[in-house]
Motif scaffolding. Structure first.
Motif, PDB file in Angstrom:
ATOM      1  N   PHE A  24       0.831  -1.201   0.000  1.00  0.00           N
ATOM      2  CA  PHE A  24       0.000   0.000   0.000  1.00  0.00           C
ATOM      3  C   PHE A  24       0.870   1.257   0.000  1.00  0.00           C
ATOM      4  N   ASP A  25       1.853   1.241   0.861  1.00  0.00           N
ATOM      5  CA  ASP A  25       2.720   2.412   0.977  1.00  0.00           C
ATOM      6  C   ASP A  25       3.549   2.659  -0.276  1.00  0.00           C
ATOM      7  N   GLU A  26       3.867   1.572  -0.943  1.00  0.00           N
ATOM      8  CA  GLU A  26       4.695   1.718  -2.141  1.00  0.00           C
ATOM      9  C   GLU A  26       3.909   2.184  -3.365  1.00  0.00           C
ATOM     10  N   MET A  27       2.614   2.092  -3.272  1.00  0.00           N
ATOM     11  CA  MET A  27       1.821   2.541  -4.419  1.00  0.00           C
ATOM     12  C   MET A  27       1.874   4.050  -4.502  1.00  0.00           C
ATOM     13  N   SER A  28       1.956   4.517  -5.714  1.00  0.00           N
ATOM     14  CA  SER A  28       1.973   5.977  -5.843  1.00  0.00           C
ATOM     15  C   SER A  28       0.748   6.468  -6.587  1.00  0.00           C
ATOM     16  N   CYS A  29       0.859   6.580  -7.897  1.00  0.00           N
ATOM     17  CA  CYS A  29      -0.270   7.136  -8.635  1.00  0.00           C
ATOM     18  C   CYS A  29      -1.381   6.115  -8.803  1.00  0.00           C
ATOM     19  N   GLU A  30      -1.034   4.826  -8.663  1.00  0.00           N
ATOM     20  CA  GLU A  30      -2.096   3.842  -8.859  1.00  0.00           C
ATOM     21  C   GLU A  30      -2.898   3.593  -7.592  1.00  0.00           C
ATOM     22  N   ARG A  31      -2.536   4.247  -6.512  1.00  0.00           N
ATOM     23  CA  ARG A  31      -3.305   4.058  -5.289  1.00  0.00           C
ATOM     24  C   ARG A  31      -4.635   4.808  -5.385  1.00  0.00           C
ATOM     25  N   ASN A  32      -5.695   4.056  -5.359  1.00  0.00           N
ATOM     26  CA  ASN A  32      -7.010   4.670  -5.511  1.00  0.00           C
ATOM     27  C   ASN A  32      -7.875   4.391  -4.287  1.00  0.00           C
ATOM     28  N   VAL A  33      -9.132   4.740  -4.387  1.00  0.00           N
ATOM     29  CA  VAL A  33     -10.028   4.593  -3.238  1.00  0.00           C
ATOM     30  C   VAL A  33     -10.185   3.129  -2.842  1.00  0.00           C
ATOM     31  N   ILE A  34     -10.069   2.258  -3.816  1.00  0.00           N
ATOM     32  CA  ILE A  34     -10.175   0.827  -3.520  1.00  0.00           C
ATOM     33  C   ILE A  34      -8.958   0.351  -2.739  1.00  0.00           C
ATOM     34  N   SER A  35      -7.802   0.903  -3.050  1.00  0.00           N
ATOM     35  CA  SER A  35      -6.608   0.564  -2.270  1.00  0.00           C
ATOM     36  C   SER A  35      -6.819   0.950  -0.807  1.00  0.00           C
ATOM     37  N   TRP A  36      -7.330   2.132  -0.611  1.00  0.00           N
ATOM     38  CA  TRP A  36      -7.593   2.584   0.755  1.00  0.00           C
ATOM     39  C   TRP A  36      -8.610   1.680   1.437  1.00  0.00           C
ATOM     40  N   GLY A  37      -9.662   1.423   0.723  1.00  0.00           N
ATOM     41  CA  GLY A  37     -10.710   0.580   1.285  1.00  0.00           C
ATOM     42  C   GLY A  37     -10.221  -0.818   1.599  1.00  0.00           C
ATOM     43  N   SER A  38      -9.400  -1.355   0.746  1.00  0.00           N
ATOM     44  CA  SER A  38      -8.893  -2.714   0.957  1.00  0.00           C
ATOM     45  C   SER A  38      -8.011  -2.777   2.188  1.00  0.00           C
ATOM     46  N   MET A  39      -7.188  -1.765   2.337  1.00  0.00           N
ATOM     47  CA  MET A  39      -6.280  -1.753   3.485  1.00  0.00           C
ATOM     48  C   MET A  39      -7.069  -1.557   4.779  1.00  0.00           C
ATOM     49  N   ILE A  40      -8.025  -0.677   4.725  1.00  0.00           N
ATOM     50  CA  ILE A  40      -8.868  -0.455   5.910  1.00  0.00           C
ATOM     51  C   ILE A  40      -9.610  -1.741   6.268  1.00  0.00           C
ATOM     52  N   ALA A  41     -10.159  -2.387   5.258  1.00  0.00           N
ATOM     53  CA  ALA A  41     -10.863  -3.648   5.504  1.00  0.00           C
ATOM     54  C   ALA A  41      -9.909  -4.697   6.041  1.00  0.00           C
ATOM     55  N   GLY A  42      -8.690  -4.673   5.553  1.00  0.00           N
ATOM     56  CA  GLY A  42      -7.685  -5.610   6.022  1.00  0.00           C
ATOM     57  C   GLY A  42      -7.488  -5.487   7.518  1.00  0.00           C
ATOM     58  N   TYR A  43      -7.350  -4.275   7.985  1.00  0.00           N
ATOM     59  CA  TYR A  43      -7.210  -4.069   9.422  1.00  0.00           C
ATOM     60  C   TYR A  43      -8.483  -4.469  10.156  1.00  0.00           C
ATOM     61  N   ALA A  44      -9.591  -4.021   9.629  1.00  0.00           N
ATOM     62  CA  ALA A  44     -10.865  -4.264  10.307  1.00  0.00           C
ATOM     63  C   ALA A  44     -11.153  -5.753  10.461  1.00  0.00           C
ATOM     64  N   HIS A  45     -10.826  -6.510   9.451  1.00  0.00           N
ATOM     65  CA  HIS A  45     -11.137  -7.940   9.493  1.00  0.00           C
ATOM     66  C   HIS A  45     -10.116  -8.749  10.274  1.00  0.00           C
ATOM     67  N   ASN A  46      -9.063  -8.110  10.687  1.00  0.00           N
ATOM     68  CA  ASN A  46      -8.053  -8.828  11.456  1.00  0.00           C
ATOM     69  C   ASN A  46      -7.951  -8.303  12.891  1.00  0.00           C
ATOM     70  N   GLN A  47      -9.072  -7.880  13.399  1.00  0.00           N
ATOM     71  CA  GLN A  47      -9.159  -7.409  14.781  1.00  0.00           C
ATOM     72  C   GLN A  47      -8.203  -6.255  15.077  1.00  0.00           C
ATOM     73  N   ARG A  48      -7.933  -5.478  14.065  1.00  0.00           N
ATOM     74  CA  ARG A  48      -7.060  -4.334  14.294  1.00  0.00           C
ATOM     75  C   ARG A  48      -7.813  -3.058  13.932  1.00  0.00           C
ATOM     76  N   ALA A  49      -8.948  -2.943  14.582  1.00  0.00           N
ATOM     77  CA  ALA A  49      -9.884  -1.867  14.261  1.00  0.00           C
ATOM     78  C   ALA A  49      -9.277  -0.484  14.457  1.00  0.00           C
ATOM     79  N   SER A  50      -8.465  -0.335  15.460  1.00  0.00           N
ATOM     80  CA  SER A  50      -7.939   1.013  15.686  1.00  0.00           C
ATOM     81  C   SER A  50      -7.012   1.449  14.554  1.00  0.00           C
ATOM     82  N   GLU A  51      -6.310   0.482  13.992  1.00  0.00           N
ATOM     83  CA  GLU A  51      -5.470   0.838  12.850  1.00  0.00           C
ATOM     84  C   GLU A  51      -6.309   1.157  11.619  1.00  0.00           C
ATOM     85  N   ALA A  52      -7.463   0.503  11.531  1.00  0.00           N
ATOM     86  CA  ALA A  52      -8.385   0.830  10.446  1.00  0.00           C
ATOM     87  C   ALA A  52      -8.804   2.291  10.548  1.00  0.00           C
ATOM     88  N   PHE A  53      -9.099   2.696  11.760  1.00  0.00           N
ATOM     89  CA  PHE A  53      -9.512   4.082  11.961  1.00  0.00           C
ATOM     90  C   PHE A  53      -8.367   5.060  11.712  1.00  0.00           C
TER      91      PHE A  53
END
Length: 238
Positions: A24-53
């Motif tokens: 995620f961090d290495e993405m530059s111009c190709e990072r879009n809203v789906i990238s953000w959403g995927s990463m947030i979901a990644g945290y959320a689904h792995n009991q790391r809700a605070s990092e999602a926030f």
RNA sequence: CCACCAGUUCAUA
């Protein structure tokens, strides 16, 4: 970007969040809203809700627009943290943003309020919806059920059918579980016995488990044992 | 005709 996002998601599904985050961090111009959403979901689904926030806040700091998908992944994270304050915060943002598939967003809100113990707010959201689907009903019914208002849950279950919404197997899990939490043994039996005929729902393990739970909690241990004994073996196997 | 880049409800623990 799509392939990068897929890869990220694959890593989050394996619990490899650090690797995903690196991508995620290495993405530059190709990072879009789906990238953000995927990463947030990644945290959320792995009991790391605070990092999602945290990531969500980062998104807002950058003035990036959120969308309905992100909201529906963040709201369960609120319940996980029992963070009704965050939930309300998101609620107000939702109202401002006027997100597109509203039904799903409202459904997620109902569930968030219910899981945080605020059934009244959950009900308010439900009542204000212009269109409700089966998930909306499931969410309120479940909300009343887990908070101990079994009779209200059953009432809504009835109402739902009167409105012509067809209950699905999940509805019936909610309803049976509501009976269990409220000690409504007789009602539970009645519903369980009519699963296939009147609701066209093939009984699953979850339904059986609800019944065992219902009988057990009510102190009908012998009956519970009998019930387990009479279970079809294909259920037993699962 | 269609195959999926993130997404809401789903018992017990």
């Amino acid at each position: 970007a799509a392939v990068q996002n897929s890869l990220m998601v694959t890593y989050t599904r394996c619990g490899e969040l650090e690797i995903a985050r690196h991508l995620f961090d290495e993405m530059s111009c190709e990072r879009n809203v789906i990238s953000w959403g995927s990463m947030i979901a990644g945290y959320a689904h792995n009991q790391r809700a605070s990092e999602a926030f945290e990531l969500f806040r980062e998104m807002q700091k950058r003035r990036l627009k959120m969308n309905w998908v992100i909201v529906t992944t963040l709201l369960p994270a609120c319940s996980y943290l029992a963070a009704i304050k965050q939930g309300k915060e998101i609620h107000s943002q939702i109202v401002k943003a006027d997100l597109v598939p509203d039904v799903m967003v409202w459904n997620a809100l109902i569930d968030m309020y219910a899981k945080c113990g605020n059934v009244d707010n959950a009900r308010q959201v439900f009542d204000r919806m212009s269109k409700r689907d089966v998930v909306s009903w499931n969410a309120v019914i479940g909300g009343y059920g887990t908070n101990g208002y079994g009779e209200v849950a059953l009432g809504l279950f009835k109402e739902m059918q009167q409105e012509g919404i067809v209950p699905d197997h999940i509805t019936l899990i909610h309803v049976l579980s509501a009976c269990s939490h409220a000690g409504l043994v007789e009602e539970g039996w009645q519903i369980f016995n009519s699963l296939s005929e009147t609701f066209d729902v093939r009984p699953r393990v979850e339904h059986y488990a609800c019944m065992v739970d219902l009988l057990g909690r009510a102190g009908h241990l012998d009956e519970a044992e009998q019930f387990i004994h009479n279970m079809p073996k294909e259920i037993e196997a699962s």
